[in-house]
Design a protein around this motif. Structure first.
Motif, PDB file in Angstrom:
ATOM      1  N   VAL A  34       0.850  -1.202   0.000  1.00  0.00           N
ATOM      2  CA  VAL A  34       0.000   0.000   0.000  1.00  0.00           C
ATOM      3  C   VAL A  34       0.880   1.244   0.000  1.00  0.00           C
ATOM      4  CG1 VAL A  34      -1.687   1.323   1.330  1.00  0.00           C
ATOM      5  CG2 VAL A  34      -1.942  -1.141   1.126  1.00  0.00           C
ATOM      6  N   GLY A  35       1.935   1.216   0.838  1.00  0.00           N
ATOM      7  CA  GLY A  35       2.847   2.353   0.886  1.00  0.00           C
ATOM      8  C   GLY A  35       3.473   2.629  -0.473  1.00  0.00           C
ATOM      9  N   VAL A  36       3.919   1.576  -1.147  1.00  0.00           N
ATOM     10  CA  VAL A  36       4.546   1.733  -2.466  1.00  0.00           C
ATOM     11  C   VAL A  36       3.544   2.296  -3.474  1.00  0.00           C
ATOM     12  CG1 VAL A  36       5.501   0.454  -4.412  1.00  0.00           C
ATOM     13  CG2 VAL A  36       6.298  -0.039  -2.096  1.00  0.00           C
ATOM     14  N   LEU A  38       0.903   4.087  -2.971  1.00  0.00           N
ATOM     15  CA  LEU A  38       0.607   5.498  -2.701  1.00  0.00           C
ATOM     16  C   LEU A  38       1.754   6.394  -3.126  1.00  0.00           C
ATOM     17  CD1 LEU A  38      -1.249   5.966   0.674  1.00  0.00           C
ATOM     18  CD2 LEU A  38      -1.773   6.948  -1.543  1.00  0.00           C
ATOM     19  N   THR A  39       2.976   5.937  -2.854  1.00  0.00           N
ATOM     20  CA  THR A  39       4.131   6.752  -3.247  1.00  0.00           C
ATOM     21  C   THR A  39       4.189   6.876  -4.771  1.00  0.00           C
ATOM     22  OG1 THR A  39       5.177   5.696  -1.347  1.00  0.00           O
ATOM     23  CG2 THR A  39       6.560   7.118  -2.686  1.00  0.00           C
ATOM     24  N   SER A  42       1.783   9.360  -6.020  1.00  0.00           N
ATOM     25  CA  SER A  42       2.225  10.715  -5.669  1.00  0.00           C
ATOM     26  C   SER A  42       2.986  11.346  -6.829  1.00  0.00           C
ATOM     27  CB  SER A  42       3.128  10.694  -4.439  1.00  0.00           C
ATOM     28  OG  SER A  42       2.526   9.986  -3.406  1.00  0.00           O
ATOM     29  N   TYR A  45       1.718  14.163  -8.717  1.00  0.00           N
ATOM     30  CA  TYR A  45       1.898  15.527  -8.243  1.00  0.00           C
ATOM     31  C   TYR A  45       3.336  15.988  -8.402  1.00  0.00           C
ATOM     32  CZ  TYR A  45      -2.500  17.176  -6.613  1.00  0.00           C
ATOM     33  OH  TYR A  45      -3.747  17.680  -6.595  1.00  0.00           O
ATOM     34  N   ILE A  59      -5.591  14.021  -7.478  1.00  0.00           N
ATOM     35  CA  ILE A  59      -6.060  13.562  -6.164  1.00  0.00           C
ATOM     36  C   ILE A  59      -7.004  12.373  -6.287  1.00  0.00           C
ATOM     37  CG2 ILE A  59      -5.781  15.783  -4.999  1.00  0.00           C
ATOM     38  CD1 ILE A  59      -8.895  16.027  -5.166  1.00  0.00           C
ATOM     39  N   TRP A  60      -7.682  12.255  -7.443  1.00  0.00           N
ATOM     40  CA  TRP A  60      -8.579  11.103  -7.590  1.00  0.00           C
ATOM     41  C   TRP A  60      -7.795   9.806  -7.666  1.00  0.00           C
ATOM     42  CZ3 TRP A  60     -13.211  11.905  -6.159  1.00  0.00           C
ATOM     43  CH2 TRP A  60     -13.803  13.151  -6.367  1.00  0.00           C
ATOM     44  N   VAL A  62      -4.973   9.269  -6.037  1.00  0.00           N
ATOM     45  CA  VAL A  62      -4.610   8.991  -4.646  1.00  0.00           C
ATOM     46  C   VAL A  62      -5.784   8.361  -3.919  1.00  0.00           C
ATOM     47  CG1 VAL A  62      -3.923  10.034  -2.472  1.00  0.00           C
ATOM     48  CG2 VAL A  62      -2.934  10.860  -4.608  1.00  0.00           C
ATOM     49  N   MET A  63      -6.947   8.988  -4.098  1.00  0.00           N
ATOM     50  CA  MET A  63      -8.136   8.492  -3.422  1.00  0.00           C
ATOM     51  C   MET A  63      -8.447   7.061  -3.838  1.00  0.00           C
ATOM     52  SD  MET A  63     -11.630  10.608  -3.203  1.00  0.00           S
ATOM     53  CE  MET A  63     -10.882  12.107  -2.675  1.00  0.00           C
ATOM     54  N   VAL A  66      -6.070   4.597  -2.120  1.00  0.00           N
ATOM     55  CA  VAL A  66      -6.347   4.403  -0.693  1.00  0.00           C
ATOM     56  C   VAL A  66      -7.603   3.561  -0.509  1.00  0.00           C
ATOM     57  CG1 VAL A  66      -6.936   5.549   1.458  1.00  0.00           C
ATOM     58  CG2 VAL A  66      -5.208   6.528  -0.029  1.00  0.00           C
ATOM     59  N   VAL A  67      -8.621   3.827  -1.337  1.00  0.00           N
ATOM     60  CA  VAL A  67      -9.913   3.213  -1.074  1.00  0.00           C
ATOM     61  C   VAL A  67     -10.015   1.792  -1.616  1.00  0.00           C
ATOM     62  CG1 VAL A  67     -12.369   3.446  -1.522  1.00  0.00           C
ATOM     63  CG2 VAL A  67     -11.049   5.426  -0.887  1.00  0.00           C
ATOM     64  N   GLU A  70      -7.193  -3.481  -1.228  1.00  0.00           N
ATOM     65  CA  GLU A  70      -7.606  -4.363  -0.147  1.00  0.00           C
ATOM     66  C   GLU A  70      -6.601  -5.485   0.035  1.00  0.00           C
ATOM     67  OE1 GLU A  70     -10.571  -4.566   1.767  1.00  0.00           O
ATOM     68  OE2 GLU A  70     -11.207  -2.567   1.102  1.00  0.00           O
ATOM     69  N   LEU A 146     -22.398   8.551  -5.611  1.00  0.00           N
ATOM     70  CA  LEU A 146     -21.424   9.618  -5.391  1.00  0.00           C
ATOM     71  C   LEU A 146     -21.111  10.351  -6.694  1.00  0.00           C
ATOM     72  CD1 LEU A 146     -19.379  10.990  -3.538  1.00  0.00           C
ATOM     73  CD2 LEU A 146     -17.772   9.186  -4.044  1.00  0.00           C
TER      74      LEU A 146
ATOM     75  N   VAL B  66     -22.755  10.856   1.017  1.00  0.00           N
ATOM     76  CA  VAL B  66     -22.895   9.570   0.336  1.00  0.00           C
ATOM     77  C   VAL B  66     -22.170   8.478   1.129  1.00  0.00           C
ATOM     78  CG1 VAL B  66     -22.346   8.262  -1.737  1.00  0.00           C
ATOM     79  CG2 VAL B  66     -23.126  10.600  -1.925  1.00  0.00           C
ATOM     80  N   PHE B 118       5.077   7.103   2.428  1.00  0.00           N
ATOM     81  CA  PHE B 118       5.275   5.657   2.460  1.00  0.00           C
ATOM     82  C   PHE B 118       5.188   5.123   3.885  1.00  0.00           C
ATOM     83  CE2 PHE B 118       8.094   2.066   3.149  1.00  0.00           C
ATOM     84  CZ  PHE B 118       7.523   1.132   2.291  1.00  0.00           C
ATOM     85  N   ALA B 121       1.599   5.644   5.483  1.00  0.00           N
ATOM     86  CA  ALA B 121       0.588   4.787   4.845  1.00  0.00           C
ATOM     87  C   ALA B 121       0.807   3.335   5.225  1.00  0.00           C
ATOM     88  CB  ALA B 121       0.633   4.956   3.329  1.00  0.00           C
ATOM     89  N   ALA B 122       2.080   2.878   5.203  1.00  0.00           N
ATOM     90  CA  ALA B 122       2.349   1.471   5.501  1.00  0.00           C
ATOM     91  C   ALA B 122       2.005   1.154   6.955  1.00  0.00           C
ATOM     92  CB  ALA B 122       3.805   1.133   5.201  1.00  0.00           C
ATOM     93  N   LEU B 142      -8.574   4.568   7.440  1.00  0.00           N
ATOM     94  CA  LEU B 142      -8.615   4.742   5.984  1.00  0.00           C
ATOM     95  C   LEU B 142      -8.631   6.230   5.620  1.00  0.00           C
ATOM     96  CD1 LEU B 142      -9.279   2.823   3.388  1.00  0.00           C
ATOM     97  CD2 LEU B 142     -11.456   4.007   3.501  1.00  0.00           C
ATOM     98  N   LEU B 146      -5.924   8.612   3.656  1.00  0.00           N
ATOM     99  CA  LEU B 146      -6.369   9.395   2.509  1.00  0.00           C
ATOM    100  C   LEU B 146      -6.052  10.879   2.694  1.00  0.00           C
ATOM    101  CD1 LEU B 146      -7.995   9.546  -0.116  1.00  0.00           C
ATOM    102  CD2 LEU B 146     -10.062   9.711   1.241  1.00  0.00           C
ATOM    103  N   LEU B 150      -3.385  13.281   0.741  1.00  0.00           N
ATOM    104  CA  LEU B 150      -3.866  14.438  -0.023  1.00  0.00           C
ATOM    105  C   LEU B 150      -3.223  15.729   0.466  1.00  0.00           C
ATOM    106  CD1 LEU B 150      -7.666  13.771  -0.583  1.00  0.00           C
ATOM    107  CD2 LEU B 150      -5.748  13.415  -2.136  1.00  0.00           C
ATOM    108  N   ILE B 153       0.626  15.792  -0.208  1.00  0.00           N
ATOM    109  CA  ILE B 153       0.935  15.903  -1.630  1.00  0.00           C
ATOM    110  C   ILE B 153       0.486  17.253  -2.180  1.00  0.00           C
ATOM    111  CG2 ILE B 153       0.426  14.948  -3.905  1.00  0.00           C
ATOM    112  CD1 ILE B 153       0.208  12.213  -2.541  1.00  0.00           C
TER     113      ILE B 153
END
Lengths: 467, 467
Positions: A34-36, A38-39, A42, A45, A59-60, A62-63, A66-67, A70, A146, B66, B118, B121-122, B142, B146, B150, B153
């Motif tokens: 997850v960390g990787v 997200l980085t 990034s 940006y 940002i979408w 990134v979102m 994160v979301v 799993e 949404l 939502v 990183f 988040a990890a 979560l 997020l 955001l 960044i």
């Protein structure tokens, strides 16, 4: 003192963290993944060329990461596809509704949009109560609501919302693709494999119990030398309890597994649903074991075993341990994805014949006691054990059905996936031609209390075979 | 033909929708509430004064509505608080990290930020594996990841990100407040109440089973006139099965309920955890009923009841129905949140005395049959019933404990919530002074197979009392 308390608390937390990681190292790997991811997103940006292309829509991405990231691949895929589909559908619908609203003029537009938002949000929310949608598309419907709200509301403000929709969709696609690729390529955790392992390990837990039960229950009938086995035996008692409440975990894993591509020995359309059937039969059997387990309580055990207990000891012990071995062989074959090994059928037949022995014993043996209350615990144990054989048979049939549906590999009957097990403990002296002109094997049967230690050295047989 | 198929399919779906709404009308209301909440936050866009205040951040309000609007108040509150707290914490941390990154100059900034993203988040992802955090703060963590990503960044890009953070936080607060207010004020669905009702209705399902079991199992022993009762009785058999897999629903409801404020008869700190204990004992009892239920199968029922079955019929029926009535009285009291009614204790005592009768019957009654196999089903049923009394007692103790912890109202002992019930069916002829000078009451005991029809007309007693 205060520092000591903090220190102890910190140590405690550190131990917990260590234990959590040791119990399942995939958790540590997942966190790093997850960390990787997200980085990586990034970069949208940090890296100017990308930023210029996507703008603030980054940002979408990134979102999305994160979301939807799993623990299992299936869950990530399910969330990713749901998010993509929901966004796409809601986006197109939003564009259509905006067009309609535009027709109704400056004044009417907010009202038309408001009515549509209300209607679509309310009906989509209601659809989430359908069990089928709830299980598989819950997140997709959420994202649908949404996105539709965002697109239709923003449309009223931002004229170039097609650009916005396009940017949003492409960043979601990039974010989703990064997640799914990392999820699949780096040490993947497959929901299907987890389900497969969990179902087989549950069968194994029941097998452990059944194999241990006989020795534990009839402990007081035996002489001192078996005391050690009983001490060791205590550990099996708790294992089956986890099976009782396994339903919700299995249901969700089966739902995730259906999204997963071919992996390991599993095809894309592996019959995951059938695992739920096996899981449910396993729980049925676990309920019976729960009933059996009540009779292991020390207060019920009498120091002086009843006559009935002595009568039923041998068939009950054989029935219980053979049922356990049949389950163990089933679980081993299922885990290796080979056709149910013949040894599971052998053990099942042995359990069935022990059941018939038990029935005969009960049918023929006269109750010498006038006190029925005394024999009731033993009679109940016998009755539950008789039913367990039926359960094991059902389970065995379900596993055979799975092996057909999932095209399990068949193994040659002579190659057993386990060390060979025979009902009786014995050695077979190989035929030595030099000493004797007659070809033969000598088999000596040493005892019946443990079938695990048999060594099969020559051809199989059950008695001396001078030919 | 094609149109007909589509028409049928549409009808089918319409029927399903209707059924879903009829089964629980709160679902329709919930859908409407979500629609209203979303239309309300749309005002952030439509209404100019608001738009000027919040700008494009209004989309965060839409998103909040939502995402956090859940079916129960507790779940909505839990998600709302998690979202608020997660955003606040991550926001402050993001500001701090940005400050640090700024110190490392133009070149170093992206690297410092990347490393922080990183690491945080990890480690936050790993914390989601702790069972305690997973159950209650999963969504908060979560949102923390997020928001932190955001903010840190965006901070690299947008200099005035404090304004952004402030706008985002206030729109989330407004969106959350709208959700929580609509959720609480308009036909609220309380997780606590749902848990309370679910636990009591599960106890009731077991009670239904136990009340019906005697008549069903001993049906073949009875004459024709009781056949009707058996037909009616069939419906109770399936009810208890839902109890077996109730754990995960109860766990999540208990987690949501702890966020809920005082509502109805429930205080803010109602002992919701104790409901899980009662739920677990209810499942224990359901496992026993599952074992019992195997003996209701028609193939096991013999047309000619064994002698043992005739012997144990009366105590077993009494035991089973009195246990059922004890559970029903417990559930009724618990549902009304009054102290366990004395009648539940009366029924429990009656069940216990029936258990002792059953034990005595078994102790004294000689097994005339030499075929133990024949009596085994009945012996097993007797044995399970004896254990069920213990389970009912445990359950009763747990409910008493709950009534103390939750300060249930006590009701006066003389006011029984049900019609008075005695163990034996009989009439008491009141003493008539005119006919006889001797004061006495005449009690005739008519039978024992049904305890419901007793009328208590005079003083209580068990035999004629000429004085």
């Amino acid at each position: 003192m205060g520092i000591q308390v903090v220190k102890n608390k910190a140590m405690e937390i550190a131990m917990k963290i260590k234990k959590l990681g040791q119990d399942d190292p995939r958790r540590i790997i997942h966190s790093i993944k997850v960390g990787v991811a997200l980085t990586l997103v990034s970069l949208f940006y940090y890296w100017n060329p990308l930023y210029d292309g996507f703008g603030a829509s980054g940002i979408w991405a990134v979102m999305t990461v994160v979301v939807i990231f799993e623990f299992t691949v299936g869950a990530t895929l399910s969330k990713g596809l749901n998010r993509g589909l929901g966004t796409l559908l809601a986006g197109s619908l939003g564009v259509g509704v905006n067009y309609l609203a535009n027709l109704s003029g400056q004044k009417g537009e907010p009202f038309v949009l408001g009515i549509f938002v209300f209607l679509i949000a309310a009906s989509a929310t209601f659809s989430r109560f359908f069990p089928g949608i709830k299980a598989r598309y819950d997140y997709g419907v959420l994202i649908f609501i949404l996105t539709f709200s965002l697109v239709s509301i923003s449309g009223y403000r931002i004229d170039e919302f097609l650009t916005l929709a396009h940017q949003r969709l492409s960043t979601i696609l990039v974010g989703g693709a990064i997640c799914i690729m990392i999820s699949i390529l780096v040490c993947p955790v497959w929901a299907g494999e987890t389900l497969h392992n969990s179902v087989t390990s549950n069968i194994n837990k029941l097998a452990d119990y059944l194999e241990g039960f006989g020795g534990e229950y009839f402990y007081c009938c035996e002489d001192g030398e078996h005391g050690v086995a009983t001490e060791k035996g205590k550990s099996f008692v708790e294992g089956y309890k986890a099976v009782l409440n396994s339903k919700s975990m299995e249901d969700s894993m089966a739902n995730f597994a259906r999204w997963e591509p071919k992996h390991g020995k599993f095809r894309f359309r592996h019959p995951w649903k059938h695992y739920l059937k096996i899981g449910s039969l396993t729980r049925q059997c676990a309920y019976q074991i729960e009933a059996l387990n009540r009779h292991l309580c020390p207060q019920i055990q009498t120091q002086d075993p009843s006559q009935l207990r002595r009568m039923i000891e041998v068939p009950c012990k054989t029935l219980s341990s053979e049922s356990g071995k049949a389950l163990k062989a089933l679980a081993t074959g299922m885990k290796a994805m080979t056709n149910p090994s013949p040894s599971s059928q052998v053990h099942l037949n042995a359990a069935k014949s022990a059941m018939n022995d038990l029935k005969d014993t009960l049918k023929l043996g006269t109750a010498q006691t006038t006190n029925l209350l005394e024999i009731i615990p033993d009679a109940t144990v016998a009755s539950i054990l008789i039913e367990i054989v039926k359960s094991v048979e059902d389970l065995s049939e379900a596993v055979v059905e799975l092996s057909l549906k999932a095209h399990f590999k068949s193994i040659e009957a002579t190659v057993s996936p386990e060390k060979p097990q025979l009902l009786h403990k014995g050695t077979i002296n190989p035929f030595v031609e030099a000493e004797d002109e007659q070809p033969h094997v000598v088999i000596s049967v040493r005892g019946t209390e443990d079938g695990d230690l048999t060594e099969k050295k020559g051809s199989s047989g059950t008695t001396s075979l001078p030919t």
